[in-house]
Design a protein around this motif. Structure first.
Motif: not given
Length: 509
Positions: A278-281, A340, A342, A404-406
């Protein structure tokens, strides 16, 4: 301006919805609100047509575009996103039906229904039926039944004239939505059209759609998930999906702990464990007092244990001196991090969130136990802090906020050996198998000990005493450690304890 809301609860999602509205009075529809799948700027369109959408899901013919805006600021899931007025109002005569098709580039979320065309919500002016979810604009698969999630604003009006006594035999070039004809049709029919769609409408694709219609579809969905394209859009980021191949499910994911509170201090430390790469934004917080204040977010790989009182190994990834804090219990969004973060699958990352306006939160049950999780991450119970890497701490505490993350693909395989010495700037990448932020004499334990040693103690005093009392005294004291418990004690005021006694607010209901 009457309003009718279906629901803002959701468990599914796709790019759009089709549904039918039936008027109980002569009404004029003027505006919509939607439940978007992801935040940010995106394009929204609303189409409409008289009667049912049955057999018109895959064709633009007969649909009229009545709203188009490429710059709608979408709120997070479960929160109303108002669209403003339609480009033209939609008149629906009493007892007539009107179909709507709502679509967004940011996606929509909604609930699964029970029966397509059954009434889900109604008031004195209209009924909103269960409809379908859509992928693409008049193309792609559909899902049935689905409950559109949103709000409609309308006015009840007088009828402008009596309906004509005979049916129109041929439609006009632009299908009319007025109430002048008794039972207008949008296409010629060999006989009088039925006022209500048939109970088993024929339509491609099937109610349990496949990417392409098959000669002999399976009677029931298979019990195990597949990697077929039709999984994308179900509001879950499947193992085969990521932000690149299924952005509607895997990008701008959000996870919320809670916005309930009974305690407070200046900050929180807590651990996040990734279930996927994941990537936290971005973050949102639950502030103690309203107004402009400074917020900082620090991060480090692994656990914060034994690092609560030292800046070493922590990286400042967010700093804003002008955050407009909302009142307690209301989301205060911070915007994007300065960079971001990771986090590789199965790795842990610590965060330290602090605000000059203070944070409120709940007491926990056990530090490092999982409080909230979804398919991408777990958020653990942590600690409350006073000061920035100094002062007393409170444990266990549940950080109150949103992340929020991707979900992303792994960039490379992890190394087979541990890093023996940390870099000057500790890495948060996923390249090492079990990175450590400080050298250890042996392999570090993946989880902190059940009884971590840490100063100050869980029940701290302003200064350690040679012979502490075995039990807390029964009467309150005026010692400094009372400040920061979210209560303005008798000995405190806005001068000596602003975090508890300034910008106080009281709400009735």
């Amino acid at each position: 301006s009457k309003e009718i809301e279906t629901t803002y609860e959701f468990n599914l999602g796709s790019s759009g919805n089709m549904f039918v509205v039936k008027a109980r009075r002569n009404i004029v529809v003027s505006s919509f609100a939607i439940n978007s799948k992801s935040r940010g700027v995106g394009a929204v369109k609303i189409y409409t047509r008289a009667g049912s959408y049955t057999n018109h899901e895959q064709s633009r013919d007969g649909w009229e575009l009545v709203y188009e805006n490429d710059s709608v600021i979408h709120n997070r899931r479960g929160v109303v996103t108002e669209l403003g007025f339609l480009d033209r109002e939609i008149h629906i005569a009493k007892d007539r039906s009107q179909s709507f098709f709502v679509t967004s580039t940011n996606g929509l979320v909604y609930k699964g229904g029970e029966k397509e065309f059954s009434v889900y919500q109604s008031d004195e002016g209209m009924e909103i039926m269960e409809g379908i979810g859509t992928e693409g604009e008049f193309e792609g698969i559909t899902y049935s039944p689905r409950v559109w999630s949103g709000t409609i604003w309308y006015n009840v009006v007088e009828a402008t004239s009596s309906p004509s006594k005979s049916l129109t035999k041929l439609p006009s070039k632009s299908p009319s939505v007025s109430s002048h004809t008794s039972k207008p049709t949008s296409h010629p029919t060999p006989s009088n059209p039925t006022p209500i769609p048939t109970s088993s409408p024929t339509r491609l694709p099937t109610p349990h759609p496949t990417p392409k219609p098959t000669p002999n579809p399976t009677p029931k969905p298979i019990s195990t998930p597949t990697t077929s394209p039709h999984q994308c859009g179900n509001a879950l980021c499947e193992l085969s999906e990521n932000a690149a191949n299924c952005p509607i499910d895997c990008s701008s994911k959000e996870i919320e702990t809670t916005y309930e509170f009974n305690l407070g201090s200046s900050g929180n430390m807590f651990v996040v464990k990734a279930r996927r790469n994941i990537v936290v934004s971005s973050f949102a917080i639950n502030s103690k007092s309203r107004g402009v204040g400074a917020v900082k977010i620090y991060t480090r790989a692994g656990s914060y244990t034994n690092h609560e009182q030292s800046r070493d190994g922590w990286e400042l990834v967010y700093e804003n001196d002008s955050v407009i804090h909302n009142r307690r219990g209301v989301v205060t969004e911070l915007g994007f991090l300065d960079r971001e973060i990771h986090i590789a699958k199965d790795r842990s990352q610590s965060f330290f969130v602090t605000s000059t306006n203070g944070l409120v939160y709940k007491g926990g049950e056990k530090e490092f136990s999982v409080y909230q999780s979804d398919e991408g991450m777990e958020i653990m119970e942590g600690i409350g802090t006073e000061g920035e890497f100094e002062g007393i701490t409170y444990s266990p505490r549940v950080w109150s906020g949103t992340i929020w993350y991707n979900v992303v693909e792994a960039t490379s395989s992890p190394s087979k050996s541990l890093t023996k010495l940390p870099s000057k700037s500790p890495s948060v990448s996923s390249h090492t198998s079990k990175p450590t932020s400080h050298p250890t004499p042996s392999n570090p334990t993946p989880i902190p000990t059940s009884s971590p040693t840490r100063l100050p103690t869980p029940h701290p005093t302003p200064k350690p005493t040679p012979n502490p009392t075995p039990k807390p005294i029964s009467t309150p004291t005026t010692s400094p450690h009372q400040c920061g418990n979210a209560l303005c004690e008798l000995s405190e005021n806005a001068a000596n304890c602003p975090i508890d006694c300034s910008s106080k607010e009281i709400e009735t209901t």
